[in-house]
Scaffold this active site. Sequence first.
Site, PDB file in Angstrom:
ATOM      1  N   GLY A  12       6.221  -2.036  -2.317  1.00 19.13           N
ATOM      2  CA  GLY A  12       6.161  -1.116  -1.179  1.00 19.13           C
ATOM      3  C   GLY A  12       7.253  -1.411  -0.180  1.00 19.13           C
ATOM      4  O   GLY A  12       7.047  -1.363   1.036  1.00 19.13           O
ATOM      5  N   ALA A  13       8.457  -1.701  -0.701  1.00 18.52           N
ATOM      6  CA  ALA A  13       9.582  -2.072   0.174  1.00 18.52           C
ATOM      7  C   ALA A  13      10.335  -0.857   0.686  1.00 18.52           C
ATOM      8  O   ALA A  13      11.293  -0.996   1.446  1.00 18.52           O
ATOM      9  CB  ALA A  13      10.536  -2.990  -0.582  1.00 18.52           C
ATOM     10  N   SER A  14       9.915   0.328   0.294  1.00 22.94           N
ATOM     11  CA  SER A  14      10.660   1.530   0.682  1.00 22.94           C
ATOM     12  C   SER A  14      10.305   2.027   2.074  1.00 22.94           C
ATOM     13  O   SER A  14      10.958   2.945   2.579  1.00 22.94           O
ATOM     14  CB  SER A  14      10.408   2.647  -0.346  1.00 22.94           C
ATOM     15  N   VAL A  63       3.200   0.717  -8.843  1.00 28.16           N
ATOM     16  CA  VAL A  63       2.513  -0.556  -9.095  1.00 28.16           C
ATOM     17  C   VAL A  63       1.186  -0.369  -9.833  1.00 28.16           C
ATOM     18  O   VAL A  63       0.694  -1.290 -10.482  1.00 28.16           O
ATOM     19  CB  VAL A  63       2.257  -1.358  -7.786  1.00 28.16           C
ATOM     20  N   SER A 142      -5.913  -5.805   5.800  1.00 29.57           N
ATOM     21  CA  SER A 142      -6.068  -4.950   6.987  1.00 29.57           C
ATOM     22  C   SER A 142      -7.340  -5.338   7.716  1.00 29.57           C
ATOM     23  O   SER A 142      -8.314  -5.786   7.083  1.00 29.57           O
ATOM     24  CB  SER A 142      -6.167  -3.476   6.573  1.00 29.57           C
ATOM     25  N   TYR A 157     -10.623   2.577   1.263  1.00 33.60           N
ATOM     26  CA  TYR A 157      -9.569   1.707   1.812  1.00 33.60           C
ATOM     27  C   TYR A 157     -10.185   0.406   2.354  1.00 33.60           C
ATOM     28  O   TYR A 157      -9.711  -0.692   2.069  1.00 33.60           O
ATOM     29  CB  TYR A 157      -8.826   2.464   2.923  1.00 33.60           C
TER      30      TYR A 157
HETATM   31  N1  LIG Z   1       0.234   0.888   9.043  1.00 33.34           N
HETATM   32  C1  LIG Z   1      -0.920   0.350   9.355  1.00 33.34           C
HETATM   33  O1  LIG Z   1      -1.536   0.677  10.391  1.00 33.34           O
HETATM   34  C2  LIG Z   1      -1.522  -0.714   8.472  1.00 33.34           C
HETATM   35  C3  LIG Z   1      -2.577  -1.477   8.986  1.00 33.34           C
HETATM   36  C4  LIG Z   1      -3.138  -2.465   8.191  1.00 33.34           C
HETATM   37  C5  LIG Z   1      -2.660  -2.702   6.917  1.00 33.34           C
HETATM   38  N2  LIG Z   1      -1.622  -1.937   6.433  1.00 33.34           N
HETATM   39  C6  LIG Z   1      -1.175  -2.207   5.073  1.00 33.34           C
HETATM   40  O2  LIG Z   1       0.206  -2.452   5.073  1.00 33.34           O
HETATM   41  C7  LIG Z   1       0.733  -2.164   3.772  1.00 33.34           C
HETATM   42  C8  LIG Z   1       2.011  -1.344   3.928  1.00 33.34           C
HETATM   43  O3  LIG Z   1       1.673  -0.097   4.484  1.00 33.34           O
HETATM   44  P1  LIG Z   1       2.554   0.624   5.599  1.00 33.34           P
HETATM   45  O4  LIG Z   1       1.694   0.786   6.778  1.00 33.34           O
HETATM   46  O5  LIG Z   1       3.866  -0.026   5.731  1.00 33.34           O
HETATM   47  O6  LIG Z   1       2.647   2.081   4.961  1.00 33.34           O
HETATM   48  P2  LIG Z   1       3.861   2.952   4.408  1.00 33.34           P
HETATM   49  O7  LIG Z   1       4.941   3.062   5.425  1.00 33.34           O
HETATM   50  O8  LIG Z   1       3.210   4.204   3.910  1.00 33.34           O
HETATM   51  O9  LIG Z   1       4.380   2.095   3.190  1.00 33.34           O
HETATM   52  C9  LIG Z   1       3.609   1.957   2.029  1.00 33.34           C
HETATM   53  C10 LIG Z   1       4.497   1.417   0.942  1.00 33.34           C
HETATM   54  O10 LIG Z   1       3.707   1.268  -0.252  1.00 33.34           O
HETATM   55  C11 LIG Z   1       4.408   1.854  -1.309  1.00 33.34           C
HETATM   56  N3  LIG Z   1       3.483   2.330  -2.329  1.00 33.34           N
HETATM   57  C12 LIG Z   1       2.336   3.020  -2.184  1.00 33.34           C
HETATM   58  N4  LIG Z   1       1.789   3.280  -3.367  1.00 33.34           N
HETATM   59  C13 LIG Z   1       2.614   2.725  -4.299  1.00 33.34           C
HETATM   60  C14 LIG Z   1       2.603   2.666  -5.704  1.00 33.34           C
HETATM   61  N5  LIG Z   1       1.608   3.222  -6.432  1.00 33.34           N
HETATM   62  N6  LIG Z   1       3.615   2.034  -6.339  1.00 33.34           N
HETATM   63  C15 LIG Z   1       4.623   1.473  -5.637  1.00 33.34           C
HETATM   64  N7  LIG Z   1       4.701   1.512  -4.302  1.00 33.34           N
HETATM   65  C16 LIG Z   1       3.706   2.134  -3.640  1.00 33.34           C
HETATM   66  C17 LIG Z   1       5.205   2.980  -0.690  1.00 33.34           C
HETATM   67  O11 LIG Z   1       6.343   3.236  -1.497  1.00 33.34           O
HETATM   68  P3  LIG Z   1       6.680   4.617  -2.240  1.00 33.34           P
HETATM   69  O12 LIG Z   1       6.147   5.721  -1.418  1.00 33.34           O
HETATM   70  O13 LIG Z   1       8.177   4.551  -2.372  1.00 33.34           O
HETATM   71  O14 LIG Z   1       5.999   4.461  -3.553  1.00 33.34           O
HETATM   72  C18 LIG Z   1       5.637   2.353   0.617  1.00 33.34           C
HETATM   73  O15 LIG Z   1       6.807   1.589   0.431  1.00 33.34           O
HETATM   74  C19 LIG Z   1      -0.364  -1.458   3.004  1.00 33.34           C
HETATM   75  O16 LIG Z   1      -0.978  -2.349   2.113  1.00 33.34           O
HETATM   76  C20 LIG Z   1      -1.347  -1.061   4.095  1.00 33.34           C
HETATM   77  O17 LIG Z   1      -2.668  -0.953   3.620  1.00 33.34           O
HETATM   78  C21 LIG Z   1      -1.035  -0.957   7.178  1.00 33.34           C
END
Ligand SMILES: NC(=O)c1ccc[n+]([C@@H]2O[C@H](COP(=O)([O-])OP(=O)(O)OC[C@H]3O[C@@H](n4cnc5c(N)ncnc54)[C@H](OP(=O)(O)O)[C@@H]3O)[C@@H](O)[C@H]2O)c1
Length: 251
Positions: A12-14, A63, A142, A157
């Site tokens: 999820g580095a994108s 993934v 989370s 979730y």
């Molecule tokens: N933002 C928040 O408020 C928050 C709070 C608590 C925890 N988190 C956790 O933080 C982590 C990162 O989330 P984020 O908030 O940074 O969200 P984000 O900006 O939507 O990033 C999510 C990343 O996960 C990748 N991803 C999702 N499904 C995938 C798959 N099937 N295969 C490969 N890559 C996948 C996406 O890449 P592609 O779209 O390129 O596939 C994207 O790079 C997650 O585990 C999330 O649950 C976020």
Amino acid sequence: MSFVKKVVIVTGASSGIGAAAAISFSKEGANVVLVGRNEYKLQKVKEECAKTGNDLLVVKADVSKEQDAEKIIKETVDKFNKIDILVNNAGIVVEMSGILGDKVLAVYDSVMNTNLRAVVHITHLAVPYLIKSKGNIINISSVAGKMTMKTAPALAYSISKAALDHFTRCVAAELAPRGVRVNSVSPGPVKTDILDSAGVPISIESMAEIVALGRVSEAQEVADLILFLASDKAIAITGSDYVTDNGALLK
Ligand SMILES: NC(=O)c1ccc[n+]([C@@H]2O[C@H](COP(=O)([O-])OP(=O)(O)OC[C@H]3O[C@@H](n4cnc5c(N)ncnc54)[C@H](OP(=O)(O)O)[C@@H]3O)[C@@H](O)[C@H]2O)c1
């Protein structure tokens, strides 16, 4: 904190937290493996990492697909011959619905496949290399896995993140005798694409009202914690979950 020549896989580095972590590791000297599905967004993060002059690898992969998970590990080892750090960050929200939702099993399967099953699989594949390098794993969990929400519940979730916390503890206990540390980071609301990508009509910014400090985080704040836990400064830390939530759990 130096990660010079360390090989770091960030799923999820994108976007969001994963992108910030990948760029930070790269700035600290690591050779980073950028994993995601969205080629355009991966390219943008690749360009940022490339500015550091350190080597990197982009693996376009879903993934949740077993063959793609195998590809991530194979291409990493083919290129770098080792893995030092695995950041299991890729995660999704599918919709804000609870046990009364129309598509409860479809949502559950989709979320669990990405947020938990994929983590179990990729960790399983990476562990032999992490044992060789005495490396470590950071899982991105989370606060949703530690609290209940009366409004807008995201049941699947929350379950996925609660399970991920126990996965972290179990694997930390199993791998400690092999010299591999395993920890998790649990953010509260962070400004990323996660809710937009799910089509959820809630802004992260609006969540400032429900946390004690009245603010939401930037992805970089979470990346800084990930780097600390992955570094030698955290040599005594394993099986731990570090919360960075602006006081969400206090409410
Ligand atoms: N933002 C928040 O408020 C928050 C709070 C608590 C925890 N988190 C956790 O933080 C982590 C990162 O989330 P984020 O908030 O940074 O969200 P984000 O900006 O939507 O990033 C999510 C990343 O996960 C990748 N991803 C999702 N499904 C995938 C798959 N099937 N295969 C490969 N890559 C996948 C996406 O890449 P592609 O779209 O390129 O596939 C994207 O790079 C997650 O585990 C999330 O649950 C976020």
